[in-house]
Design an enzyme around this catalytic site. Structure first.
Site, PDB file in Angstrom:
ATOM      1  N   ILE A   1     -65.089 -32.795  10.046  1.00  0.00           N
ATOM      2  CA  ILE A   1     -64.284 -34.121   9.763  1.00  0.00           C
ATOM      3  C   ILE A   1     -65.316 -35.135   8.990  1.00  0.00           C
ATOM      4  O   ILE A   1     -66.156 -35.052   9.027  1.00  0.00           O
ATOM      5  CB  ILE A   1     -64.334 -34.658  11.677  1.00  0.00           C
TER       6      ILE A   1
ATOM      7  N   GLU B   1     -52.086 -37.061   2.517  1.00  0.00           N
ATOM      8  CA  GLU B   1     -53.378 -36.602   2.177  1.00  0.00           C
ATOM      9  C   GLU B   1     -53.286 -35.295   1.218  1.00  0.00           C
ATOM     10  O   GLU B   1     -54.232 -35.640  -0.223  1.00  0.00           O
ATOM     11  CB  GLU B   1     -54.097 -35.434   3.512  1.00  0.00           C
TER      12      GLU B   1
ATOM     13  N   PHE C   1     -69.667 -25.870 -22.772  1.00  0.00           N
ATOM     14  CA  PHE C   1     -70.807 -26.633 -21.860  1.00  0.00           C
ATOM     15  C   PHE C   1     -72.328 -25.568 -22.347  1.00  0.00           C
ATOM     16  O   PHE C   1     -73.056 -25.936 -23.015  1.00  0.00           O
ATOM     17  CB  PHE C   1     -71.031 -27.210 -21.144  1.00  0.00           C
ATOM     18  N   GLY C   2     -72.121 -23.996 -22.357  1.00  0.00           N
ATOM     19  CA  GLY C   2     -73.535 -23.510 -22.255  1.00  0.00           C
ATOM     20  C   GLY C   2     -74.471 -23.760 -21.091  1.00  0.00           C
ATOM     21  O   GLY C   2     -74.690 -24.314 -20.264  1.00  0.00           O
TER      22      GLY C   2
ATOM     23  N   THR D   1     -59.430 -30.592  12.766  1.00  0.00           N
ATOM     24  CA  THR D   1     -59.789 -29.052  12.470  1.00  0.00           C
ATOM     25  C   THR D   1     -60.580 -29.026  13.610  1.00  0.00           C
ATOM     26  O   THR D   1     -61.294 -30.189  14.125  1.00  0.00           O
ATOM     27  CB  THR D   1     -60.669 -29.216  11.503  1.00  0.00           C
TER      28      THR D   1
END
Length: 384
Positions: free
Chosen positions: A163, A247, A343-344, A132
């Site tokens: 990266i 990947e 789970f709140g 990238t």
């Protein structure tokens, strides 16, 4: 060392998640919240990853690997995700396997394999692939970093961004332009960290996967011997395609393990947490959320298994890879959000680790090609 995993399932059976046993599991899950808060790569836990043998799973035995198949590697990585609550370390582990080791094994000269693969497989050398660019994002076809031939060397100029593993990497695989724009103008070079002209920035602070360091790489007159080119000049896109499939399959196999663990934890909580005189799982609003989580997990499992088998068989899996990446990354995000809701107040606290799941999951819809890019790809491959 052979990983402490359960044996591969029999043909046709539903694979159970592999488990990494103690003492490695204990080491991986020590002080996860504290490491996440610091945003530091946990080198002590990397030693546990090395000792577990998981880095050796897909590699040839002559270099110190275990010689397992792509499908078996996916199952082992699912086990890592199911066992380890340090999602950042899990992500760096997947990157270690796929970034340099996989393309070296498939495309490099015997000399380069012998020189580097054993230390990559052992984890003594940490690796990163630099694809990238700051202005490019998912547009790999328009990479602007260039390599020009100068005698027996190439001289590389440009820069890379976002990266994974860069701040800690010893070896980099650079994807650069040696020809005209398009799929046949990319080439790939193996470069060691201390090579003059290669600069690595400080770790970038980020929302999730905080123990997996992310950084910038600058390339200024970097001189690389032609013998460090992987494959033929112009073969970079072929290698990129090979690597990106794996990947996605490897990283999101870890995600599947993480989702499976999350679902189990949510079910246990919904049975034990009481409100208005009964377990919250008895309320349809909660139970339906959990049912949807189960559907998301099993749909992800199905896409990963089928796509992995297709890639392993050498069949065209371009649409399958894009669908798998989209399905699993978005399922991970939604199930993490649902877990917080179930789970709140406890899910909102950092000490439970549930809110960390949300932050970690958001990255999955961005890295390895955003959900939008995957949908564009699917539409294009359908002829739209």
């Amino acid at each position: 060392m052979t990983p402490a995993h359960t044996p591969p399932p029999a043909a046709g059976s539903r694979p159970a998640p592999y488990e990494i046993s103690a003492p490695w599991a204990d080491a991986l899950n020590r002080d996860v919240a504290e490491a996440d808060a610091r945003g530091e790569f946990p080198r002590d836990k990397w030693k546990a990853i090395q000792s577990s043998g998981i880095l050796a799973v897909p590699f040839e035995e002559q270099y110190g690997g275990l010689g397992h198949t792509l499908t078996e590697t996916m199952q082992a990585l699912e086990g890592l995700g199911h066992t380890s609550r340090d999602a950042g370390l899990n992500f760096s582990t997947s990157t270690q396997i796929v970034s340099v080791g996989i393309p070296l094994q498939a495309f490099a000269s015997p000399e380069l394999k012998s020189m580097f693969l054993p230390k990559i497989i052992s984890g003594d050398l940490i690796t990163a692939h630099a694809i990238t660019e700051p202005g490019g994002g998912s547009d790999a076809m328009n990479i602007t970093t260039t390599a020009r031939r100068d005698g027996d060397d190439y001289v590389i100029d440009g820069g890379k961004m976002f990266i994974t593993n860069a701040p800690i990497a010893d070896l980099f695989l650079l994807y650069v332009r040696t020809g005209a724009p398009g799929p046949f103008g990319l080439s790939v070079f193996l470069v060691e960290r201390d090579t003059p002209g290669l600069g690595v920035g400080e770790p970038l602070d980020k929302l999730g996967l905080r123990t997996s360091p992310l950084g910038e790489v600058t390339l200024d007159g970097l001189r690389v011997p032609a013998t460090r080119r992987i494959g033929q000049e112009g073969a970079g896109f072929l290698m990129l395609d090979h690597v990106m499939k794996r990947e996605i399959l490897f990283a999101f196999s870890i995600t599947l393990g993480e989702m499976t663990h999350r679902l189990r934890r949510v079910v246990e909580f919904a049975k034990s947490r009481h409100q208005f005189g009964r377990p919250i799982g008895a309320f349809q609003a909660v139970s339906h959320k959990i049912a949807d989580m189960k559907i998301a997990v099993e749909t992800s499992r199905k896409w990963l298994a089928d796509t992995g088998a297709k890639v392993e068989a050498g069949r065209d899996a371009a649409i399958d890879i894009a669908v798998t990446k989209t399905v699993v990354s978005e399922a991970n995000k939604q199930t993490a959000l649902d877990a917080v809701q179930i789970f709140g107040g406890q899910g909102y606290l950092t000490r439970t680790g549930i809110e960390q799941d949300v932050r970690n999951a958001l990255g999955g819809t961005i890295y390895s090609g955003t959900s939008e890019i995957q949908r564009n790809r699917i539409a294009s491959l359908l002829g739209l």
